[in-house]
Write a protein that holds these residues in place. Sequence first.
Motif, PDB file in Angstrom:
ATOM      1  N   PHE A 164       0.842  -1.190   0.000  1.00 37.99           N
ATOM      2  CA  PHE A 164       0.000   0.000   0.000  1.00 37.99           C
ATOM      3  C   PHE A 164       0.878   1.242   0.000  1.00 37.99           C
ATOM      4  CE2 PHE A 164      -3.178  -3.033   1.086  1.00 37.99           C
ATOM      5  CZ  PHE A 164      -4.376  -2.483   0.650  1.00 37.99           C
ATOM      6  N   THR A 165       0.483   2.231  -0.803  1.00 36.00           N
ATOM      7  CA  THR A 165       1.159   3.511  -0.852  1.00 36.00           C
ATOM      8  C   THR A 165       0.153   4.580  -0.436  1.00 36.00           C
ATOM      9  OG1 THR A 165       0.628   3.730  -3.205  1.00 36.00           O
ATOM     10  CG2 THR A 165       2.781   2.786  -2.651  1.00 36.00           C
ATOM     11  N   ARG A 166       0.628   5.777  -0.178  1.00 39.47           N
ATOM     12  CA  ARG A 166      -0.247   6.844   0.334  1.00 39.47           C
ATOM     13  C   ARG A 166      -0.421   7.953  -0.697  1.00 39.47           C
ATOM     14  NH1 ARG A 166      -0.680   8.244   6.238  1.00 39.47           N
ATOM     15  NH2 ARG A 166      -1.424   6.119   6.043  1.00 39.47           N
ATOM     16  N   VAL A 167      -1.688   8.351  -0.873  1.00 35.71           N
ATOM     17  CA  VAL A 167      -2.027   9.444  -1.787  1.00 35.71           C
ATOM     18  C   VAL A 167      -2.720  10.541  -0.986  1.00 35.71           C
ATOM     19  CG1 VAL A 167      -3.387  10.117  -3.808  1.00 35.71           C
ATOM     20  CG2 VAL A 167      -2.272   7.869  -3.748  1.00 35.71           C
ATOM     21  N   THR A 168      -2.247  11.769  -1.162  1.00 39.04           N
ATOM     22  CA  THR A 168      -2.850  12.932  -0.517  1.00 39.04           C
ATOM     23  C   THR A 168      -3.337  13.873  -1.602  1.00 39.04           C
ATOM     24  OG1 THR A 168      -1.361  12.741   1.375  1.00 39.04           O
ATOM     25  CG2 THR A 168      -2.448  14.875   1.058  1.00 39.04           C
ATOM     26  N   ILE A 169      -4.611  14.265  -1.493  1.00 39.81           N
ATOM     27  CA  ILE A 169      -5.223  15.207  -2.417  1.00 39.81           C
ATOM     28  C   ILE A 169      -5.466  16.495  -1.634  1.00 39.81           C
ATOM     29  CG2 ILE A 169      -7.225  15.668  -3.888  1.00 39.81           C
ATOM     30  CD1 ILE A 169      -5.747  13.155  -4.780  1.00 39.81           C
ATOM     31  N   ASP A 170      -4.857  17.591  -2.053  1.00 40.29           N
ATOM     32  CA  ASP A 170      -5.091  18.907  -1.450  1.00 40.29           C
ATOM     33  C   ASP A 170      -5.783  19.774  -2.487  1.00 40.29           C
ATOM     34  OD1 ASP A 170      -3.903  18.764   1.236  1.00 40.29           O
ATOM     35  OD2 ASP A 170      -2.029  18.418   0.139  1.00 40.29           O
ATOM     36  N   ILE A 171      -6.876  20.423  -2.084  1.00 42.96           N
ATOM     37  CA  ILE A 171      -7.658  21.251  -2.999  1.00 42.96           C
ATOM     38  C   ILE A 171      -7.787  22.649  -2.394  1.00 42.96           C
ATOM     39  CG2 ILE A 171      -9.864  21.511  -4.195  1.00 42.96           C
ATOM     40  CD1 ILE A 171     -10.210  18.423  -3.772  1.00 42.96           C
ATOM     41  N   ALA A 172      -7.495  23.651  -3.203  1.00 37.83           N
ATOM     42  CA  ALA A 172      -7.590  25.045  -2.750  1.00 37.83           C
ATOM     43  C   ALA A 172      -8.362  25.856  -3.782  1.00 37.83           C
ATOM     44  CB  ALA A 172      -6.195  25.629  -2.572  1.00 37.83           C
ATOM     45  N   ALA A 173      -9.074  26.864  -3.310  1.00 33.14           N
ATOM     46  CA  ALA A 173      -9.753  27.784  -4.214  1.00 33.14           C
ATOM     47  C   ALA A 173      -8.699  28.503  -5.040  1.00 33.14           C
ATOM     48  CB  ALA A 173     -10.597  28.773  -3.425  1.00 33.14           C
ATOM     49  N   ALA A 174      -9.021  28.707  -6.317  1.00 26.91           N
ATOM     50  CA  ALA A 174      -8.124  29.424  -7.226  1.00 26.91           C
ATOM     51  C   ALA A 174      -9.002  30.241  -8.163  1.00 26.91           C
ATOM     52  CB  ALA A 174      -7.250  28.455  -8.003  1.00 26.91           C
ATOM     53  N   GLY A 175      -9.174  31.511  -7.846  1.00 25.18           N
ATOM     54  CA  GLY A 175     -10.090  32.337  -8.625  1.00 25.18           C
ATOM     55  C   GLY A 175     -11.501  31.796  -8.489  1.00 25.18           C
ATOM     56  N   ALA A 176     -12.183  31.623  -9.610  1.00 29.45           N
ATOM     57  CA  ALA A 176     -13.540  31.075  -9.595  1.00 29.45           C
ATOM     58  C   ALA A 176     -13.538  29.553  -9.549  1.00 29.45           C
ATOM     59  CB  ALA A 176     -14.307  31.556 -10.827  1.00 29.45           C
ATOM     60  N   GLY A 177     -12.369  28.953  -9.651  1.00 28.44           N
ATOM     61  CA  GLY A 177     -12.267  27.496  -9.671  1.00 28.44           C
ATOM     62  C   GLY A 177     -11.450  26.968  -8.523  1.00 28.44           C
ATOM     63  N   SER A 178     -10.639  25.961  -8.816  1.00 28.84           N
ATOM     64  CA  SER A 178      -9.814  25.368  -7.772  1.00 28.84           C
ATOM     65  C   SER A 178      -8.553  24.768  -8.369  1.00 28.84           C
ATOM     66  CB  SER A 178     -10.614  24.299  -7.023  1.00 28.84           C
ATOM     67  OG  SER A 178     -11.122  23.340  -7.914  1.00 28.84           O
ATOM     68  N   GLU A 179      -7.591  24.543  -7.478  1.00 33.85           N
ATOM     69  CA  GLU A 179      -6.350  23.879  -7.859  1.00 33.85           C
ATOM     70  C   GLU A 179      -6.175  22.662  -6.971  1.00 33.85           C
ATOM     71  OE1 GLU A 179      -2.568  25.848  -9.162  1.00 33.85           O
ATOM     72  OE2 GLU A 179      -1.952  25.140  -7.168  1.00 33.85           O
ATOM     73  N   LEU A 180      -5.919  21.534  -7.602  1.00 35.72           N
ATOM     74  CA  LEU A 180      -5.730  20.279  -6.888  1.00 35.72           C
ATOM     75  C   LEU A 180      -4.262  19.885  -6.980  1.00 35.72           C
ATOM     76  CD1 LEU A 180      -7.916  17.114  -7.120  1.00 35.72           C
ATOM     77  CD2 LEU A 180      -5.458  16.942  -7.480  1.00 35.72           C
ATOM     78  N   THR A 181      -3.686  19.533  -5.849  1.00 37.98           N
ATOM     79  CA  THR A 181      -2.321  19.008  -5.806  1.00 37.98           C
ATOM     80  C   THR A 181      -2.383  17.604  -5.249  1.00 37.98           C
ATOM     81  OG1 THR A 181      -1.400  21.208  -5.479  1.00 37.98           O
ATOM     82  CG2 THR A 181       0.018  19.338  -4.912  1.00 37.98           C
ATOM     83  N   LEU A 182      -1.875  16.660  -6.010  1.00 34.49           N
ATOM     84  CA  LEU A 182      -1.850  15.256  -5.611  1.00 34.49           C
ATOM     85  C   LEU A 182      -0.418  14.878  -5.280  1.00 34.49           C
ATOM     86  CD1 LEU A 182      -3.637  12.297  -7.229  1.00 34.49           C
ATOM     87  CD2 LEU A 182      -1.159  12.198  -6.994  1.00 34.49           C
ATOM     88  N   THR A 183      -0.229  14.237  -4.134  1.00 43.12           N
ATOM     89  CA  THR A 183       1.086  13.759  -3.711  1.00 43.12           C
ATOM     90  C   THR A 183       0.966  12.262  -3.458  1.00 43.12           C
ATOM     91  OG1 THR A 183       1.517  15.882  -2.655  1.00 43.12           O
ATOM     92  CG2 THR A 183       2.967  14.043  -2.049  1.00 43.12           C
ATOM     93  N   HIS A 184       1.762  11.466  -4.161  1.00 43.29           N
ATOM     94  CA  HIS A 184       1.729  10.001  -4.028  1.00 43.29           C
ATOM     95  C   HIS A 184       3.080   9.555  -3.475  1.00 43.29           C
ATOM     96  CE1 HIS A 184       0.707   5.913  -6.111  1.00 43.29           C
ATOM     97  NE2 HIS A 184       1.080   5.773  -4.849  1.00 43.29           N
ATOM     98  N   GLU A 185       3.072   9.070  -2.239  1.00 45.16           N
ATOM     99  CA  GLU A 185       4.303   8.657  -1.552  1.00 45.16           C
ATOM    100  C   GLU A 185       4.474   7.144  -1.619  1.00 45.16           C
ATOM    101  OE1 GLU A 185       4.740  11.022   2.348  1.00 45.16           O
ATOM    102  OE2 GLU A 185       2.578  10.982   1.900  1.00 45.16           O
TER     103      GLU A 185
END
Length: 144
Positions: free
Chosen positions: A96-117
Amino acid sequence: MTKATATVRATHRYDAPPERVFDAWLDPKIAGRFLFATPTGQMVKAEIDPRVGGKFNFTDRRPDMGDVEHVGAYIEIDRPRRLVFDFAVPAYDPTFTRVTIDIAAAGAGSELTLTHEGVFEEYAKQTEGGWAMILGGLGKALAD
């Protein structure tokens, strides 16, 4: 002998608000269209128990490989900011590996950052490409 591991990161911007992007990861009907789905496969199972400790199973039926299961469990659910889960593809490796999804507002939309360790170094580029395809598929699913 322990294999060397790497951390893979991918970022994607969406026209949808963070809540909608976040919810897509935990809705089996939407997630089954992008999460671990392949262009030549057919998603035959998309099961999600959306709670900390809850499990998921996405099974993609591929013409060249048969059924490929992607299984895991949710570690952290903080709507609409963060989703953390452990996952494995038992047909290839039971680790098993770990995935982290971080989502932040970006203007009228959003930005998602995925980190897979914990990705084996020899699969880092392939994994990065896979996540790029998945995040692009999420964009298409949100546009429908």
